[in-house]
Scaffold this motif. Structure first.
Motif, short mmCIF file in Angstrom:
data_model
loop_
_atom_site.label_atom_id
_atom_site.label_comp_id
_atom_site.label_asym_id
_atom_site.label_seq_id
_atom_site.Cartn_x
_atom_site.Cartn_y
_atom_site.Cartn_z
N UNK A 13 15.94 -45.35 -34.89
CA UNK A 13 16.44 -44.31 -35.80
C UNK A 13 17.02 -44.89 -37.09
N UNK A 14 17.41 -46.17 -37.06
CA UNK A 14 17.97 -46.82 -38.25
C UNK A 14 16.89 -47.50 -39.10
N UNK A 15 15.63 -47.33 -38.76
CA UNK A 15 14.56 -48.04 -39.47
C UNK A 15 14.59 -47.75 -40.96
N UNK A 16 14.74 -46.48 -41.33
CA UNK A 16 14.74 -46.11 -42.75
C UNK A 16 16.14 -45.99 -43.33
N UNK A 17 17.10 -45.62 -42.52
CA UNK A 17 18.45 -45.39 -43.03
C UNK A 17 19.47 -45.62 -41.92
N UNK A 18 20.36 -46.56 -42.16
CA UNK A 18 21.37 -46.87 -41.15
C UNK A 18 22.29 -47.95 -41.64
N UNK A 19 23.21 -48.42 -40.81
CA UNK A 19 24.09 -49.53 -41.21
C UNK A 19 23.25 -50.73 -41.60
N UNK A 20 23.70 -51.46 -42.61
CA UNK A 20 22.88 -52.51 -43.23
C UNK A 20 22.32 -53.50 -42.21
N UNK A 21 23.19 -54.05 -41.36
CA UNK A 21 22.72 -55.06 -40.41
C UNK A 21 21.83 -54.44 -39.35
N UNK A 22 22.20 -53.24 -38.87
CA UNK A 22 21.38 -52.56 -37.87
C UNK A 22 20.01 -52.21 -38.39
N UNK A 23 19.97 -51.75 -39.63
CA UNK A 23 18.69 -51.42 -40.27
C UNK A 23 17.81 -52.66 -40.41
N UNK A 24 18.43 -53.78 -40.83
CA UNK A 24 17.68 -55.02 -41.00
C UNK A 24 17.06 -55.46 -39.68
N UNK A 25 17.83 -55.39 -38.61
CA UNK A 25 17.36 -55.84 -37.30
C UNK A 25 16.22 -54.95 -36.80
N UNK A 26 16.44 -53.65 -36.78
CA UNK A 26 15.44 -52.76 -36.18
C UNK A 26 14.18 -52.71 -37.03
N UNK A 27 14.32 -52.80 -38.34
CA UNK A 27 13.14 -52.75 -39.21
C UNK A 27 12.22 -53.95 -38.95
N UNK A 28 12.81 -55.13 -38.86
CA UNK A 28 12.00 -56.32 -38.64
C UNK A 28 11.43 -56.36 -37.22
N UNK A 29 12.21 -55.91 -36.25
CA UNK A 29 11.72 -55.88 -34.87
C UNK A 29 10.54 -54.93 -34.73
N UNK A 30 10.67 -53.73 -35.30
CA UNK A 30 9.58 -52.75 -35.23
C UNK A 30 8.35 -53.24 -35.98
N UNK A 31 8.55 -53.85 -37.15
CA UNK A 31 7.42 -54.36 -37.92
C UNK A 31 6.61 -55.36 -37.11
N UNK A 32 7.31 -56.23 -36.38
CA UNK A 32 6.60 -57.23 -35.58
C UNK A 32 5.94 -56.59 -34.36
N UNK A 33 6.59 -55.61 -33.76
CA UNK A 33 5.99 -54.90 -32.63
C UNK A 33 4.67 -54.27 -33.05
N UNK A 34 4.64 -53.74 -34.28
CA UNK A 34 3.43 -53.08 -34.78
C UNK A 34 2.30 -54.07 -35.06
N UNK A 35 2.60 -55.34 -35.07
CA UNK A 35 1.57 -56.36 -35.30
C UNK A 35 1.02 -56.91 -33.98
N UNK A 36 1.66 -56.55 -32.87
CA UNK A 36 1.31 -57.13 -31.57
C UNK A 36 0.29 -56.26 -30.85
N UNK A 37 -0.69 -56.90 -30.27
CA UNK A 37 -1.62 -56.21 -29.38
C UNK A 37 -1.32 -56.66 -27.96
#
Length: 371
Positions: free
Chosen positions: A9-33
């Motif tokens: 839920x913080x991917x687009x808007x959230x606390x700075x550190x939380x947003x940074x973590x979840x955005x990068x984690x999700x981005x990498x998940x989307x690259x994984x098969x």
């Protein structure tokens, strides 16, 4: 195939550190098969029209109300889990006591318990249910071995605790990898000098910025101090302290910066200084190291775990010690080059790709036999 929900839920808007973590984690998940899992990215319904940085047909986006993260996790996410028949949900901080799905509590820190003086009454009330709710989790993920030890010391939970170190966003890189024109634009925009000591992070009592300012008053070098971050609770004395020490012409406050702008400010800085009292991980020093900048950090909490042999460590309560370390870097070219190289090398130990693979390894170990 195991269905895994990722609270993003913080991917687009959230606390700075939380947003940074979840955005990068999700981005990498989307690259994984991965043939064992299908991932469901749980996003704020206000962001339905926005796209992830990386779209993957094997990763499904689902949406939920997020007016309050705690309430959303407890009362709304379980309905998403039921609707999509999810086997597991990775929750950011608080899990729910509803639902038959497995629940993972991704808890970044317990500093609000170990050092409550750094939190407002409202923040402490908001976090109070966390210990109770964690009882309903399958296990806990935190961000460093140091923080894992804090879970034990505080007898927070009898659940297993796994460690996932953060990575750094690939936008943080050496200045030679940016165009000279773009760096000049950022320098001009914020009126930055050729040489400056940089601090990035929240500006609050836990981050120890007043001591940094006192230390900087003892640095007799032709540099300025640049403070990047949002002023928070208990920061009323910052401006008065700067005035009292007659540093108004030597300190630049930019406010919070993000993305490419922040990466470029890191890249053109001379020294990074982070005398924080308490950190569960310490993402800004890692970002500075990834940018090829020598770092001066506190010799406490998780910072030695993150920075290894690449940092100069100081007592966070001693302005003179901080000033001495910064001055040494600014005045000794050989010493400076040594720590610049160590920074670059140390940063290579951390990446969001590795973090994501470690998460998948944990999920496979615990849940691959669910189906």
């Amino acid at each position: 195939m195991v269905k895994i929900g990722i609270d993003a839920k913080w991917y687009f808007d959230g606390p700075a550190s939380g947003k940074m973590v979840i955005r990068n984690l999700v981005n990498e998940i989307c690259k994984v098969n991965n043939n064992e899992f299908r991932f469901y990215i749980i996003l704020d319904k206000k962001c339905k029209d926005l796209k992830l940085d990386y779209e993957n047909s094997s990763v499904e986006k689902v949406y939920v109300w997020n007016g309050n993260n705690l309430l959303s996790n407890v009362f709304c996410v379980p309905f998403i889990a039921k609707k999509y028949d999810l086997d597991v949900v990775l929750y950011q901080t608080s899990v729910s006591f509803f639902g038959k799905h497995k629940k993972i509590a991704y808890i970044h820190d317990l500093i609000y318990i170990s050092h409550p003086q750094y939190y407002t009454l409202i923040e402490r009330i908001y976090l109070k249910p966390l210990k109770l709710l964690t009882r309903f989790s399958d296990f806990i993920i935190t961000v460093s071995d140091f923080e894992k030890s804090r879970f034990r010391e505080l007898n927070f939970s009898d659940k297993d605790v796994e460690v996932l170190h953060h990575g750094f966003d690939p936008r943080f890189k050496d200045k030679t990898e940016f165009s000279k024109e773009s760096l000049i634009d950022v320098k001009d925009k914020f009126k930055l000098p050729d040489n400056f000591v940089l601090y990035v992070g929240r500006i609050n009592s836990r981050k120890n910025v007043p001591t940094l300012i006192k230390a900087f008053s003892k640095v007799n070098q032709p540099v300025k101090l640049v403070l990047v971050g949002n002023k928070e609770w208990k920061t009323d004395n910052i401006d008065s302290l700067i005035s009292e020490l007659k540093l108004s012409d030597r300190i630049i406050q930019t406010g919070p910066l993000f993305g490419e702008e922040l990466a470029k400010v890191y890249a053109i800085s001379t020294v990074f200084c982070f005398p924080s009292f308490e950190e569960s991980f310490g993402l800004p020093p890692l970002e500075a190291m990834a940018s090829g900048i020598p770092v001066v950090v506190s010799n406490s909490s998780s910072l030695p775990e993150v920075c290894g042999n690449a940092a100069i460590y100081v007592n966070a309560n001693e302005p003179s010690e901080i000033a001495k370390a910064v001055t040494k870097l600014l005045s000794d070219n050989e010493f400076y080059d040594k720590y610049k190289q160590l920074s670059s090398e140390r940063a290579k130990s951390f990446s969001w790709k590795n973090t994501t693979q470690n998460l998948i390894d944990i999920l496979e170990t615990r849940y691959v036999k669910l189906k």
